[in-house]
Scaffold this active site. Structure first.
Site, mmCIF file in Angstrom:
data_model
loop_
_atom_site.group_PDB
_atom_site.id
_atom_site.type_symbol
_atom_site.label_atom_id
_atom_site.label_comp_id
_atom_site.label_asym_id
_atom_site.label_seq_id
_atom_site.Cartn_x
_atom_site.Cartn_y
_atom_site.Cartn_z
ATOM 1 N N ARG A 1 0.837 -1.217 0.000
ATOM 2 C CA ARG A 1 0.000 0.000 0.000
ATOM 3 C C ARG A 1 0.865 1.258 0.000
ATOM 4 O O ARG A 1 0.480 2.306 -0.493
ATOM 5 C CB ARG A 1 -0.975 -0.001 1.191
ATOM 6 C CG ARG A 1 -1.785 1.286 1.292
ATOM 7 C CD ARG A 1 -3.033 1.171 2.167
ATOM 8 N NE ARG A 1 -2.822 0.526 3.437
ATOM 9 C CZ ARG A 1 -2.194 1.093 4.490
ATOM 10 N NH1 ARG A 1 -1.735 2.326 4.425
ATOM 11 N NH2 ARG A 1 -2.060 0.417 5.608
ATOM 12 N N TYR A 53 -16.251 14.960 -15.947
ATOM 13 C CA TYR A 53 -16.802 13.618 -15.727
ATOM 14 C C TYR A 53 -17.755 13.680 -14.531
ATOM 15 O O TYR A 53 -17.386 14.209 -13.470
ATOM 16 C CB TYR A 53 -15.656 12.635 -15.495
ATOM 17 C CG TYR A 53 -16.141 11.237 -15.176
ATOM 18 C CD1 TYR A 53 -17.011 10.575 -16.037
ATOM 19 C CD2 TYR A 53 -15.740 10.592 -14.017
ATOM 20 C CE1 TYR A 53 -17.472 9.313 -15.747
ATOM 21 C CE2 TYR A 53 -16.189 9.318 -13.724
ATOM 22 C CZ TYR A 53 -17.064 8.684 -14.592
ATOM 23 O OH TYR A 53 -17.518 7.424 -14.293
HETATM 24 N N1 LCS Z 1 -11.687 11.599 -15.347
HETATM 25 C C1 LCS Z 1 -12.266 11.523 -16.562
HETATM 26 C C2 LCS Z 1 -12.081 12.632 -17.556
HETATM 27 C C3 LCS Z 1 -13.034 10.404 -16.883
HETATM 28 O O1 LCS Z 1 -13.587 10.352 -18.099
HETATM 29 C C4 LCS Z 1 -13.201 9.378 -15.920
HETATM 30 C C5 LCS Z 1 -14.039 8.179 -16.211
HETATM 31 C C6 LCS Z 1 -12.594 9.506 -14.675
HETATM 32 C C7 LCS Z 1 -11.829 10.627 -14.420
HETATM 33 C C8 LCS Z 1 -12.726 8.449 -13.604
HETATM 34 O O2 LCS Z 1 -11.944 7.372 -13.924
HETATM 35 P P1 LCS Z 1 -12.244 5.841 -13.472
HETATM 36 O O3 LCS Z 1 -12.409 5.857 -11.997
HETATM 37 O O4 LCS Z 1 -13.476 5.407 -14.165
HETATM 38 O O5 LCS Z 1 -11.010 5.129 -13.917
HETATM 39 N N2 LCS Z 1 -14.842 8.334 -17.344
HETATM 40 C C9 LCS Z 1 -15.714 7.509 -17.799
HETATM 41 C C10 LCS Z 1 -16.529 7.786 -18.915
HETATM 42 O O6 LCS Z 1 -16.554 8.854 -19.527
HETATM 43 N N3 LCS Z 1 -17.258 6.738 -19.183
HETATM 44 O O7 LCS Z 1 -17.066 5.735 -18.266
HETATM 45 C C11 LCS Z 1 -16.075 6.163 -17.302
#
Ligand code: LCS
Length: 398
Positions: free
Chosen positions: A61, A114
């Site tokens: 961790r 997002y």
């Molecule tokens: N930042 C952006 C710009 C993202 O598009 C996403 C996920 C995240 C952070 C978060 O990442 P994760 O925890 O999913 O690895 N975006 C998604 C999307 O547009 N469709 O499904 C997930």
């Protein structure tokens, strides 16, 4: 830190940064140090490691050699001093908020980011006394107007998910720094191949590595890259205590994916340029948003300054609105109807009912995410197959 940093071009760094043949057996592929803990040679050594007086691993961790290879690789690609790999992209986002914000602070953030990155500020961090304002950060005047005396953080996605608004990072970082605040940039949509936010003054750049960096739709993960050592230490201490660190097996898969990042990004971008042109000229399409189709001279100049290419995300709306969108999405076969983006497979999704469904309709519309908006993440399939499928889907609506 990678010995390759600064010596090679980006395509080479994708393949080599942070990695060297294993000193024991010469294995060219990274070994997976699949262990939760590391034995000390003596009590003296254990105590020295805990006290930070001796380098070396303690417990996964807190750090792991396979995960460190990925961290060094992405730190080199983003031109940062160090990086922290996280269990998911959201662990990267939430750890940064948690480490850098406290009661009485205020955040200015991109309105169309997002969904969950916004929702945790509005819903969860608000419970702990953190206030936030959401504006189109592509409009620098709006950023300045939203500023408050207690604003500690400017959090930007550029291009935004899913409206593809482009923010001037140099202007925003100069503004934030003049007010004693930090700039964090979520660079998920472009990857370090097409944009390096630390060059434009950002203090932290983060990614959902689930997307372009891994690129094969088989891992979730995140990464945070730092311009300066002191911020890295501050966030690392919070991350290792909160526990959202990346597992070594996950890191190994991402190391495998990142080797082809530059190739994939260029291939999908070439397909996206063609797909955007097809959409823009098709009678069933109401509007298309793609940085490569930008007409405004000031935005075009900004894109040329800040981005090495328009990327492979496209947003559009069909003339028949939500109903036509549904028919188009349900009729596709090569284009998978799925959230996520940045992989070798082309994906289509409907943000209003999927990725951004957690936002109120009012905030969603104010952020430019209309009910009928369709988001396309163009992959690396053969361009003829892709364009044929896209055209047939659009023709069916006529
Ligand atoms: N930042 C952006 C710009 C993202 O598009 C996403 C996920 C995240 C952070 C978060 O990442 P994760 O925890 O999913 O690895 N975006 C998604 C999307 O547009 N469709 O499904 C997930």
């Amino acid at each position: 830190m990678s010995k390759h940093r600064g010596d090679f071009k980006t395509d080479t760094l994708c393949i080599h940064a942070g990695q060297a043949p294993d000193p024991e057996f010469g294995a060219v592929a990274a070994p997976i140090y699949q262990t939760s803990t590391f034995a000390f040679a003596s009590t003296e050594q254990g105590a020295a490691r805990f006290a930070g007086k001796e380098a070396g691993y303690i417990y996964t961790r807190l750090g792991n050699p396979t995960t460190k290879m990925l961290e060094d690789n992405i730190a080199a690609l983003e031109e940062g001093v160090a990086a922290l790999a996280t269990a998911t992209g959201m662990a990267a986002v939430s750890t940064c908020y948690f480490a850098l914000l406290g009661k009485g602070d205020h955040v200015v953030a991109s309105s169309a980011m997002y969904g969950p990155s916004r929702i945790i500020l509005e819903r969860d961090f608000a419970r702990f006394g953190v206030a936030s304002s959401f504006v189109d950060t592509g409009d620098f005047e709006a950023v300045k107007s939203a500023w408050q005396p207690n604003t500690k953080l400017l959090y930007v996605e550029t291009p935004t998910n899913p409206t593809l608004s482009i923010t001037d990072l140099a202007a925003c970082s100069a503004w934030a720094h003049s007010k004693g605040a930090l700039l964090i940039v979520d660079n998920t949509f472009l990857s370090p191949i097409l944009q390096k936010p630390l060059r434009h003054g950002a203090d932290i750049v983060l990614h959902s590595v689930t997307k372009f960096i891994n690129g094969h739709a088989d891992v979730v993960g995140g990464i945070i890259v730092f311009k300066e050592e002191n911020l890295f230490k501050k966030v690392r201490s919070v991350l290792t205590h909160l526990g959202g660190t990346m597992d070594p097996h996950q890191a190994w898969l991402v190391l495998r994916g990142v080797k082809t990042l530059a190739l994939r990004v260029r291939a999908s971008q070439e397909n996206a340029r063609l797909a955007a042109e097809l959409l823009a000229s098709h009678p069933a399409v109401e509007w298309v948003k793609y940085p490569g189709l930008e007409k405004d001279p000031a935005k075009k100049a900004l894109i040329a300054r800040q981005m090495a290419g328009p990327g492979s995300l496209i947003s559009f709306e069909l003339k028949g609105g939500v109903e036509a969108g549904r028919k188009f999405l349900d009729g596709t076969s090569l284009l998978a109807l799925a959230v996520s983006l940045g992989g070798v497979e082309t994906l289509v999704q409907h943000p209003a009912s999927m990725t951004h469904a957690g936002m109120s309709r009012e905030s969603r519309l104010a952020a430019g995410i209309s009910d009928g908006l369709v988001r396309l993440s163009v992959g690396c399939e053969d361009k003829d197959d892709l364009l044929k499928e896209l055209k047939e889907g659009l023709d069916r609506l006529a």
